[in-house]
Design a protein around this motif. Structure first.
Motif, PDB file in Angstrom:
ATOM      1  N   SER A  85       0.834  -1.189   0.155  1.00 37.69           N
ATOM      2  CA  SER A  85      -0.013  -0.002  -0.125  1.00 37.69           C
ATOM      3  C   SER A  85       0.954   1.248  -0.107  1.00 37.69           C
ATOM      4  O   SER A  85       1.885   1.163   0.499  1.00 37.69           O
ATOM      5  CB  SER A  85      -0.787   0.053   1.285  1.00 37.69           C
ATOM      6  N   PRO A  86       0.407   2.286  -0.489  1.00 36.67           N
ATOM      7  CA  PRO A  86       1.026   3.786  -0.293  1.00 36.67           C
ATOM      8  C   PRO A  86       0.675   3.940   1.099  1.00 36.67           C
ATOM      9  O   PRO A  86      -0.380   3.819   1.555  1.00 36.67           O
ATOM     10  CB  PRO A  86       0.353   4.506  -1.375  1.00 36.67           C
ATOM     11  N   PRO A  87       1.808   4.662   1.572  1.00 41.60           N
ATOM     12  CA  PRO A  87       1.573   5.288   3.115  1.00 41.60           C
ATOM     13  C   PRO A  87       0.584   6.625   2.782  1.00 41.60           C
ATOM     14  O   PRO A  87       0.099   7.053   1.565  1.00 41.60           O
ATOM     15  CB  PRO A  87       3.050   5.784   3.282  1.00 41.60           C
ATOM     16  N   PRO A  88       0.205   7.015   3.972  1.00 41.29           N
ATOM     17  CA  PRO A  88      -0.996   7.943   3.784  1.00 41.29           C
ATOM     18  C   PRO A  88      -0.504   9.328   3.014  1.00 41.29           C
ATOM     19  O   PRO A  88      -1.246   9.956   2.460  1.00 41.29           O
ATOM     20  CB  PRO A  88      -1.094   8.387   5.230  1.00 41.29           C
ATOM     21  N   GLN A  89       0.882   9.616   3.182  1.00 43.66           N
ATOM     22  CA  GLN A  89       1.280  10.908   2.570  1.00 43.66           C
ATOM     23  C   GLN A  89       1.053  10.935   0.970  1.00 43.66           C
ATOM     24  O   GLN A  89       0.194  12.030   0.594  1.00 43.66           O
ATOM     25  CB  GLN A  89       2.661  11.346   2.929  1.00 43.66           C
ATOM     26  N   ALA A 102     -15.516  19.730  -4.005  1.00 48.67           N
ATOM     27  CA  ALA A 102     -16.662  19.027  -3.925  1.00 48.67           C
ATOM     28  C   ALA A 102     -16.612  17.670  -3.434  1.00 48.67           C
ATOM     29  O   ALA A 102     -17.454  16.865  -3.380  1.00 48.67           O
ATOM     30  CB  ALA A 102     -17.487  18.759  -5.452  1.00 48.67           C
ATOM     31  N   GLY A 103     -15.405  17.554  -2.693  1.00 45.37           N
ATOM     32  CA  GLY A 103     -15.272  16.205  -1.808  1.00 45.37           C
ATOM     33  C   GLY A 103     -14.285  15.217  -2.647  1.00 45.37           C
ATOM     34  O   GLY A 103     -14.228  15.360  -4.021  1.00 45.37           O
ATOM     35  N   VAL A 104     -13.905  14.201  -1.929  1.00 49.95           N
ATOM     36  CA  VAL A 104     -12.977  13.320  -2.519  1.00 49.95           C
ATOM     37  C   VAL A 104     -13.512  11.937  -2.226  1.00 49.95           C
ATOM     38  O   VAL A 104     -14.105  11.695  -1.285  1.00 49.95           O
ATOM     39  CB  VAL A 104     -11.549  13.305  -1.817  1.00 49.95           C
ATOM     40  N   LEU A 105     -13.700  11.083  -3.177  1.00 52.62           N
ATOM     41  CA  LEU A 105     -13.976   9.541  -3.114  1.00 52.62           C
ATOM     42  C   LEU A 105     -12.734   8.684  -3.247  1.00 52.62           C
ATOM     43  O   LEU A 105     -11.986   8.913  -4.285  1.00 52.62           O
ATOM     44  CB  LEU A 105     -15.039   9.316  -4.110  1.00 52.62           C
ATOM     45  N   PHE A 106     -12.692   8.031  -2.213  1.00 49.90           N
ATOM     46  CA  PHE A 106     -11.321   7.015  -2.339  1.00 49.90           C
ATOM     47  C   PHE A 106     -11.954   5.623  -2.662  1.00 49.90           C
ATOM     48  O   PHE A 106     -12.947   5.319  -2.490  1.00 49.90           O
ATOM     49  CB  PHE A 106     -10.573   7.047  -1.075  1.00 49.90           C
ATOM     50  N   MET A 120      -6.271   6.869   7.173  1.00 48.50           N
ATOM     51  CA  MET A 120      -5.292   7.699   7.720  1.00 48.50           C
ATOM     52  C   MET A 120      -5.173   9.194   6.881  1.00 48.50           C
ATOM     53  O   MET A 120      -5.459  10.057   7.561  1.00 48.50           O
ATOM     54  CB  MET A 120      -3.870   7.211   8.111  1.00 48.50           C
ATOM     55  N   ALA A 121      -5.142   8.860   5.680  1.00 42.85           N
ATOM     56  CA  ALA A 121      -5.236   9.995   4.775  1.00 42.85           C
ATOM     57  C   ALA A 121      -6.581  10.769   4.940  1.00 42.85           C
ATOM     58  O   ALA A 121      -6.624  12.083   4.830  1.00 42.85           O
ATOM     59  CB  ALA A 121      -4.876   9.558   3.350  1.00 42.85           C
ATOM     60  N   ALA A 122      -7.691   9.842   4.780  1.00 46.82           N
ATOM     61  CA  ALA A 122      -8.819  10.616   4.971  1.00 46.82           C
ATOM     62  C   ALA A 122      -9.101  11.355   6.442  1.00 46.82           C
ATOM     63  O   ALA A 122      -9.696  12.431   6.185  1.00 46.82           O
ATOM     64  CB  ALA A 122     -10.051   9.427   4.982  1.00 46.82           C
ATOM     65  N   GLU A 123      -8.593  10.905   7.333  1.00 46.08           N
ATOM     66  CA  GLU A 123      -8.686  11.748   8.639  1.00 46.08           C
ATOM     67  C   GLU A 123      -7.970  13.022   8.415  1.00 46.08           C
ATOM     68  O   GLU A 123      -8.332  13.934   9.059  1.00 46.08           O
ATOM     69  CB  GLU A 123      -7.894  11.023   9.832  1.00 46.08           C
ATOM     70  N   MET A 124      -6.747  12.881   7.646  1.00 50.26           N
ATOM     71  CA  MET A 124      -5.891  14.143   7.634  1.00 50.26           C
ATOM     72  C   MET A 124      -6.583  15.123   6.815  1.00 50.26           C
ATOM     73  O   MET A 124      -6.678  16.474   7.083  1.00 50.26           O
ATOM     74  CB  MET A 124      -4.612  13.661   6.843  1.00 50.26           C
ATOM     75  N   LEU A 125      -7.236  14.666   5.655  1.00 50.83           N
ATOM     76  CA  LEU A 125      -8.208  15.447   4.960  1.00 50.83           C
ATOM     77  C   LEU A 125      -9.263  16.106   5.522  1.00 50.83           C
ATOM     78  O   LEU A 125      -9.665  17.214   5.218  1.00 50.83           O
ATOM     79  CB  LEU A 125      -8.624  14.696   3.723  1.00 50.83           C
ATOM     80  N   GLU A 126      -9.845  15.416   6.209  1.00 49.94           N
ATOM     81  CA  GLU A 126     -11.177  15.916   7.223  1.00 49.94           C
ATOM     82  C   GLU A 126     -10.592  17.015   8.221  1.00 49.94           C
ATOM     83  O   GLU A 126     -11.346  18.106   8.235  1.00 49.94           O
ATOM     84  CB  GLU A 126     -11.786  14.699   8.002  1.00 49.94           C
ATOM     85  N   MET A 127      -9.260  16.965   8.528  1.00 45.34           N
ATOM     86  CA  MET A 127      -8.980  17.948   9.244  1.00 45.34           C
ATOM     87  C   MET A 127      -8.522  19.036   8.478  1.00 45.34           C
ATOM     88  O   MET A 127      -8.532  20.444   8.929  1.00 45.34           O
ATOM     89  CB  MET A 127      -7.655  17.431  10.130  1.00 45.34           C
ATOM     90  N   GLU A 128      -8.325  18.994   7.206  1.00 42.16           N
ATOM     91  CA  GLU A 128      -8.128  20.258   6.404  1.00 42.16           C
ATOM     92  C   GLU A 128      -9.601  20.472   5.898  1.00 42.16           C
ATOM     93  O   GLU A 128      -9.669  21.525   5.117  1.00 42.16           O
ATOM     94  CB  GLU A 128      -7.429  19.678   4.992  1.00 42.16           C
ATOM     95  N   GLY A 129     -10.535  19.987   6.280  1.00 46.10           N
ATOM     96  CA  GLY A 129     -11.969  20.717   5.998  1.00 46.10           C
ATOM     97  C   GLY A 129     -12.241  19.898   4.443  1.00 46.10           C
ATOM     98  O   GLY A 129     -13.126  20.402   3.809  1.00 46.10           O
ATOM     99  N   ILE A 130     -11.640  18.722   4.142  1.00 46.21           N
ATOM    100  CA  ILE A 130     -12.203  18.379   2.684  1.00 46.21           C
ATOM    101  C   ILE A 130     -12.868  17.056   3.077  1.00 46.21           C
ATOM    102  O   ILE A 130     -12.372  16.014   3.919  1.00 46.21           O
ATOM    103  CB  ILE A 130     -10.787  17.911   2.039  1.00 46.21           C
ATOM    104  N   GLU A 131     -14.175  16.850   2.596  1.00 44.14           N
ATOM    105  CA  GLU A 131     -15.112  15.825   2.897  1.00 44.14           C
ATOM    106  C   GLU A 131     -14.496  14.629   2.200  1.00 44.14           C
ATOM    107  O   GLU A 131     -14.231  14.599   0.868  1.00 44.14           O
ATOM    108  CB  GLU A 131     -16.586  15.883   2.423  1.00 44.14           C
ATOM    109  N   THR A 132     -14.488  13.258   2.636  1.00 44.63           N
ATOM    110  CA  THR A 132     -13.825  12.194   2.112  1.00 44.63           C
ATOM    111  C   THR A 132     -14.712  11.009   2.216  1.00 44.63           C
ATOM    112  O   THR A 132     -15.211  10.903   3.363  1.00 44.63           O
ATOM    113  CB  THR A 132     -12.551  12.116   2.447  1.00 44.63           C
ATOM    114  N   ARG A 133     -15.150  10.418   1.364  1.00 40.69           N
ATOM    115  CA  ARG A 133     -15.776   9.188   1.036  1.00 40.69           C
ATOM    116  C   ARG A 133     -14.885   7.955   0.844  1.00 40.69           C
ATOM    117  O   ARG A 133     -13.838   8.323   0.121  1.00 40.69           O
ATOM    118  CB  ARG A 133     -16.990   9.213   0.659  1.00 40.69           C
TER     119      ARG A 133
END
Lengths: 336, 336
Positions: A85-89, A102-106, A120-133
């Motif tokens: 797997s790629p790491p979160p960064q 408009a949000g990010v879909l993983f 982990m990346a999704a959590e980081m993005l949420e902290m940036e205010g970017i909605e992630t699913r």
């Protein structure tokens, strides 16, 4: 033991060197942020107000994942080491470069390492205010029983599932809708494979598992995960029938239903053999009175030089058919 | 000796079963006359007043030849058995189905069996009053010295050479012009390959030649024809440099000249390795101050499951660039 013959330099550099070759070959389709060499972004995919589709996973499955980055399909991919797997960064880098407010879909195959890192990346993005699913692909019907669909792995069916979600995003649908269509596409996509040989990691050039000469393993995963059964190699029609029996039984389609078909090489199995398999797949679909709407045959989700193939059937409805027909223009996959 | 693992039924039926699978997969692109199962015709290529481009040769090189039949490229292909020329009849069938009253151009790799059979078909066509010309492809620079270009074999450079001729025909140019452009394209296309393993015929499932473990053969042909030298496998960059040195030396391009590039898998060599090769190819072209106009990376001309790769450079001029940029829509090769 004989080392596998590979056209590589240092076995530790294969992914970075591959990426250098990919970027040099496809500058009109792909770019990378200077600070993020493992994030591959579509030149013409991301735009303001569009949901960003970000895919990714380990390398060694090319053209999955980076080959499916482009207008109408994925906006970006995060690139891991071979079968890792790629790491979160880089996941975060890919999402930051691709998102349009408009949000990010993983979307990625259901493997523990990917789930951990993308989450982990999704959590980081949420902290940036970017909605992630997140929508995990789970199309490999050999990898867990029907009752445990969420335990199944994602394999070559990714091509159709990503394509449906990418079309939904390209059509400007909101995040809720893109996510719904992605889940719907995954739920209606069924894959099963057969391995005829192992592949070798570039660092060791030794087979990543042991498959005795003359044997095949039905249901084996794309990293050599155990399948259903190991036995002497059988004729192509018999292998195809076993796979199609399993898929058709689970799919439970009615006569007249439409499907999309992918006959995929795991690596070294050539087009000649894929088309021999396809002749039988097509005969089975006809016998079941199913209408084939679209067919792909070739190496779409590989395990480097593994010998073997997989068969994917997507059970279409009007919505999925529209998504599968939507044009896309990626470096390694184009549809007009 | 271990038999090669193949997903086939009877080894004698592979070509017919493959064709059945191809026709089932690509009904919008391809059709076959009822009486001519080894002639594959483009649905949207042939038309009144257009030169018919007819290609062909032995099977086992897919997507060469049948994958390049389609609008903007070849109008028809004659399909031989594995690594064996088609006899005159399917060549004749292909030409009769594709011709539109403006003459027929035969193009195929320079192999004795193909020359004999296509020449016989050309004689039969002349007796029917259909003007026929032939351009042999001779892009494999390892197969004979520079002074004996007409002794060289045709290999992966076919993709570019056929494409240039197919574009000329699609643009409505007369037979003289299509033939001239085909010869011009062939004269400016240079290929060299390296084999890392043999492949096996479906009937025997045994290697078609002996290549000791750990060795490679520089310059080997796509049917296992002897190359220049056999030695221990070297790093990808060193192999690429040897091939590029030979091509660049013979091509004698001036700084600023434009080229098209094809990094081709001979079968089981995966995209990861091709892109590693491509990174070095691109660096070498940059160092020579050549401008890369178009790049293809993937399996375009294979030898079933042979491991190895080839590098093709076409030395463009304005005319060839226009032909290479012309759109085409084939079952296995699309360009917008």
């Amino acid at each position: 033991m004989t080392l596998t013959q590979k056209l590589i330099n240092d076995g530790n550099d294969t992914v970075d060197e591959m990426l250098a070759g990919v970027m040099a070959a496809h500058p009109d389709h792909l770019w990378r942020p200077d600070h993020a060499p493992r994030a591959v972004i579509a030149r013409h995919g991301p735009r303001e107000g569009k949901v960003a589709l970000v895919i990714g996973g380990g390398s060694g499955h090319e053209p999955t994942f980076l080959g499916f980055v482009g207008k109408g399909l994925a906006d970006a991919a995060a690139i891991g080491n071979v079968f890792a797997s790629p790491p979160p960064q880089p996941v975060m880098d890919a999402a930051m470069a691709a998102h349009g407010g408009a949000g990010v879909l993983f979307m990625y195959g259901n493997y523990a390492g990917d789930v951990m890192n993308f989450d982990m990346a999704a959590e980081m993005l949420e902290m940036e205010g970017i909605e992630t699913r997140t929508v995990l692909t789970t199309d490999d019907i050999a990898s867990a029983p029907r009752e445990a669909r969420d335990k199944r792995r994602g394999v070559a069916g990714n091509v159709f599932i990503f394509k449906a979600a990418g079309a939904a995003a390209d059509l400007g649908l909101p995040l809720d809708e893109v996510e719904r269509i992605a889940r719907h596409a995954n739920a209606r996509t069924y894959t099963m494979g057969v391995a005829l040989s192992a592949c070798s990691l570039p660092q060791t050039r030794r087979p990543n598992f042991d498959l005795p000469a003359g044997e095949m393993e039905i249901g084996m995963g794309i990293h050599g995960e155990p399948g259903i059964r190991r036995e002497a190699l059988r004729p192509a029609d018999a292998v195809t029938d076993e796979i199609m029996d399993a898929i058709l039984s689970e799919m439970a389609a009615a006569p007249g239903d439409r499907v999309a078909v992918l006959v995929n090489s795991l690596g070294s199995t050539p087009l000649m053999e894929l088309y021999i398999l396809h002749a039988r797949v097509n005969a089975r679909l006809k016998a079941a009175e199913l209408e084939v709407h679209r067919t792909l045959v070739g190496p779409y989700c590989t395990s480097m030089e593994m010998a073997g193939a997989s068969i994917t059937i997507m059970h279409l409805d009007d919505e999925l058919q529209r998504m599968i027909d939507h044009p896309c223009d990626c470096a390694m996959f184009r549809q007009g």
